[in-house]
Design a protein around this motif. Structure first.
Motif, short mmCIF file in Angstrom:
data_model
loop_
_atom_site.label_atom_id
_atom_site.label_comp_id
_atom_site.label_asym_id
_atom_site.label_seq_id
_atom_site.Cartn_x
_atom_site.Cartn_y
_atom_site.Cartn_z
N VAL C 5 0.87 -1.18 0.00
CA VAL C 5 0.00 0.00 0.00
C VAL C 5 0.90 1.23 0.00
CG1 VAL C 5 -1.77 1.27 1.26
CG2 VAL C 5 -1.81 -1.23 1.26
N ALA C 6 0.81 2.02 -1.07
CA ALA C 6 1.69 3.19 -1.20
C ALA C 6 0.86 4.46 -1.29
CB ALA C 6 2.57 3.05 -2.44
N VAL C 7 1.14 5.41 -0.41
CA VAL C 7 0.49 6.72 -0.48
C VAL C 7 1.46 7.68 -1.14
CG1 VAL C 7 -0.68 8.55 0.80
CG2 VAL C 7 -0.73 6.19 1.65
N VAL C 8 1.08 8.18 -2.32
CA VAL C 8 1.99 9.05 -3.08
C VAL C 8 1.26 10.33 -3.51
CG1 VAL C 8 3.20 7.00 -3.99
CG2 VAL C 8 1.43 8.10 -5.38
N GLN C 9 2.04 11.32 -3.93
CA GLN C 9 1.40 12.55 -4.41
C GLN C 9 0.70 12.31 -5.74
OE1 GLN C 9 3.76 16.10 -4.45
NE2 GLN C 9 3.44 16.42 -2.26
N ASP C 10 -0.43 13.02 -5.90
CA ASP C 10 -1.20 12.91 -7.15
C ASP C 10 -0.32 13.08 -8.38
OD1 ASP C 10 -3.59 12.50 -5.90
OD2 ASP C 10 -4.19 14.61 -5.93
N THR C 42 -2.75 10.01 -3.66
CA THR C 42 -3.40 8.84 -4.20
C THR C 42 -2.84 7.62 -3.47
OG1 THR C 42 -3.57 9.83 -6.39
CG2 THR C 42 -3.67 7.43 -6.30
N THR C 43 -3.70 6.66 -3.18
CA THR C 43 -3.23 5.44 -2.54
C THR C 43 -3.23 4.33 -3.58
OG1 THR C 43 -4.04 6.12 -0.37
CG2 THR C 43 -3.69 3.78 -0.70
N LEU C 44 -2.09 3.70 -3.76
CA LEU C 44 -2.00 2.57 -4.69
C LEU C 44 -1.89 1.27 -3.91
CD1 LEU C 44 -0.82 5.00 -6.57
CD2 LEU C 44 -0.20 3.09 -8.02
N MET C 45 -2.58 0.26 -4.41
CA MET C 45 -2.60 -1.05 -3.78
C MET C 45 -2.03 -2.01 -4.83
SD MET C 45 -6.17 -2.13 -2.02
CE MET C 45 -6.78 -3.01 -3.47
N ILE C 46 -0.91 -2.65 -4.48
CA ILE C 46 -0.24 -3.51 -5.46
C ILE C 46 -0.04 -4.90 -4.87
CG2 ILE C 46 1.84 -3.75 -6.90
CD1 ILE C 46 2.15 -0.58 -5.75
N GLY C 47 -0.60 -5.91 -5.51
CA GLY C 47 -0.39 -7.29 -5.07
C GLY C 47 0.86 -7.84 -5.72
N THR C 48 1.79 -8.42 -4.92
CA THR C 48 3.03 -8.94 -5.51
C THR C 48 3.47 -10.23 -4.84
OG1 THR C 48 4.25 -7.56 -3.96
CG2 THR C 48 4.15 -6.81 -6.24
N GLU C 90 12.46 27.09 -3.94
CA GLU C 90 12.57 25.64 -3.89
C GLU C 90 11.49 25.09 -2.97
OE1 GLU C 90 16.49 24.33 -2.78
OE2 GLU C 90 16.96 23.91 -4.87
N VAL C 91 10.70 24.16 -3.46
CA VAL C 91 9.72 23.51 -2.58
C VAL C 91 9.96 21.99 -2.61
CG1 VAL C 91 7.92 25.27 -2.81
CG2 VAL C 91 7.99 23.36 -4.42
N GLN C 92 9.56 21.37 -1.53
CA GLN C 92 9.68 19.93 -1.40
C GLN C 92 8.49 19.31 -2.14
OE1 GLN C 92 12.38 19.51 0.44
NE2 GLN C 92 12.50 17.27 0.41
N VAL C 93 8.72 18.41 -3.08
CA VAL C 93 7.60 17.71 -3.74
C VAL C 93 7.83 16.21 -3.65
CG1 VAL C 93 7.07 19.59 -5.35
CG2 VAL C 93 8.69 17.81 -6.02
N GLY C 94 6.81 15.48 -3.99
CA GLY C 94 6.93 14.03 -4.00
C GLY C 94 6.93 13.43 -2.61
N GLY C 95 7.46 12.25 -2.53
CA GLY C 95 7.47 11.52 -1.26
C GLY C 95 6.49 10.36 -1.32
N ALA C 96 6.78 9.31 -0.62
CA ALA C 96 5.89 8.14 -0.59
C ALA C 96 5.95 7.50 0.79
CB ALA C 96 6.31 7.13 -1.65
N THR C 97 4.80 7.06 1.26
CA THR C 97 4.73 6.30 2.51
C THR C 97 4.23 4.93 2.13
OG1 THR C 97 4.23 8.30 3.75
CG2 THR C 97 3.71 6.22 4.81
N VAL C 98 5.01 3.89 2.45
CA VAL C 98 4.72 2.57 1.90
C VAL C 98 4.63 1.51 3.00
CG1 VAL C 98 5.43 0.88 0.17
CG2 VAL C 98 6.12 3.27 -0.09
N PHE C 99 3.56 0.73 2.96
CA PHE C 99 3.36 -0.37 3.88
C PHE C 99 3.36 -1.69 3.12
CE2 PHE C 99 1.08 3.34 5.37
CZ PHE C 99 1.40 3.42 6.71
N VAL C 100 4.08 -2.67 3.62
CA VAL C 100 4.02 -4.01 3.03
C VAL C 100 3.24 -4.90 3.98
CG1 VAL C 100 5.34 -5.98 2.16
CG2 VAL C 100 6.27 -3.65 1.92
N LEU C 101 2.09 -5.39 3.52
CA LEU C 101 1.21 -6.19 4.36
C LEU C 101 1.26 -7.66 3.94
CD1 LEU C 101 -2.01 -3.93 4.27
CD2 LEU C 101 -0.10 -3.80 5.86
N PRO C 102 1.23 -8.56 4.92
CA PRO C 102 1.19 -9.98 4.58
C PRO C 102 -0.18 -10.35 4.01
CG PRO C 102 0.92 -9.69 6.96
CD PRO C 102 1.21 -8.32 6.38
N VAL C 103 -0.20 -11.28 3.07
CA VAL C 103 -1.45 -11.76 2.47
C VAL C 103 -1.56 -13.25 2.79
CG1 VAL C 103 -2.64 -12.22 0.28
CG2 VAL C 103 -1.43 -10.06 0.62
#
Ligand code: NI
Ligand code: NI
Ligand code: NI
Lengths: 109, 109, 109
Positions: C5-10, C42-48, C90-103
């Motif tokens: 689960v990754a929360v990233v900037q639009d 935006t929150t992305l959900m990626i199964g891997t 100069e402004v700070q842009v981007g960034g991601a907060t990422v969680f890896v969850l067990p399935v």
């Protein structure tokens, strides 16, 4: 306790929600796009007891399984007549991608 | 690390977000509908250290707990006068359904 | 199997989706607001598969890592001229907060 996360096609999501509600399972719908399924999709989040996981999975399968559908040709409106197919075609619809996640604690306030 | 997923009523979600932010917890809001709670709801996703789970849960409880509220009668506008109740009624509002999920890895980029 | 689960900037989410798709990873996008990142996100959900987690994490890092960007000044339109800064900042842009969850279980129907 498990959390079942199901990504299903928009067109199947209402029927699935109804089928789950009918058997007393509660689903929260998150609006989602793209990804596992080509067209518009919906993500359902369902909290269930461990012993009910199989029942929920079979409700999802029954209501969302990938299948073929005959689609009537749409007459091109001032459009590209070259791509017009004058007979019904079979398209793949539905489908579900389902994750069962472990839940460490569950609370209702 | 845990991920706390809380489904709360729309009307409580802003107050909850504010209370979490005030104590340095960050919540991502996902738009959601139906399911665990009857009316419009919001799903919050909160990443927390293991030792902070109880604090986050009590913040959710404080701000979202199911409670009764007096609702003033709404005069029927050319509507069904039979169903008009001319005195305030108590309705159940609020409530939260909360899942604590294990997190195997957490990254910030 | 994991769910990332990754929360990233639009502004980074489309590029990230494209990069994931290019390497055959499927991401479901959930509309989200506030929280881990200041502006629209935006929150992305990626199964891997377990063995692909590191690859997905590095794709997220490459496309979303927090960075500085020069922003051209915007002339105030009948606004507060006091706060007008006449040079790029100069402004700070981007960034991601990422969680890896067990399935625990994964199904495709
Ligand atoms: Ni359990
Ligand atoms: Ni932990
Ligand atoms: Ni696995």
């Amino acid at each position: 306790m498990k959390m079942i996360v199901a990504v299903v096609q928009d067109k199947d999501s209402q029927r699935l929600s109804d089928a789950l509600t009918e058997r007393q399972f509660q689903a929260t719908r998150l609006s989602s796009t793209g990804g596992f399924l080509k067209s518009g999709n919906t993500t359902l989040m369902i909290g269930t007891e461990d012993e009910d996981v199989d029942e929920v999975l079979s409700i999802i399968k029954e209501n969302c399984e990938s299948r073929e559908q005959l689609v009537a040709p749409v007459s091109p409106m001032g459009g590209n007549a070259d791509s017009y197919i004058p007979y019904p075609v079979e398209v793949q619809v539905g489908g579900a991608t389902v994750f069962v996640l472990p839940v460490e604690q569950f609370e209702k306030y």
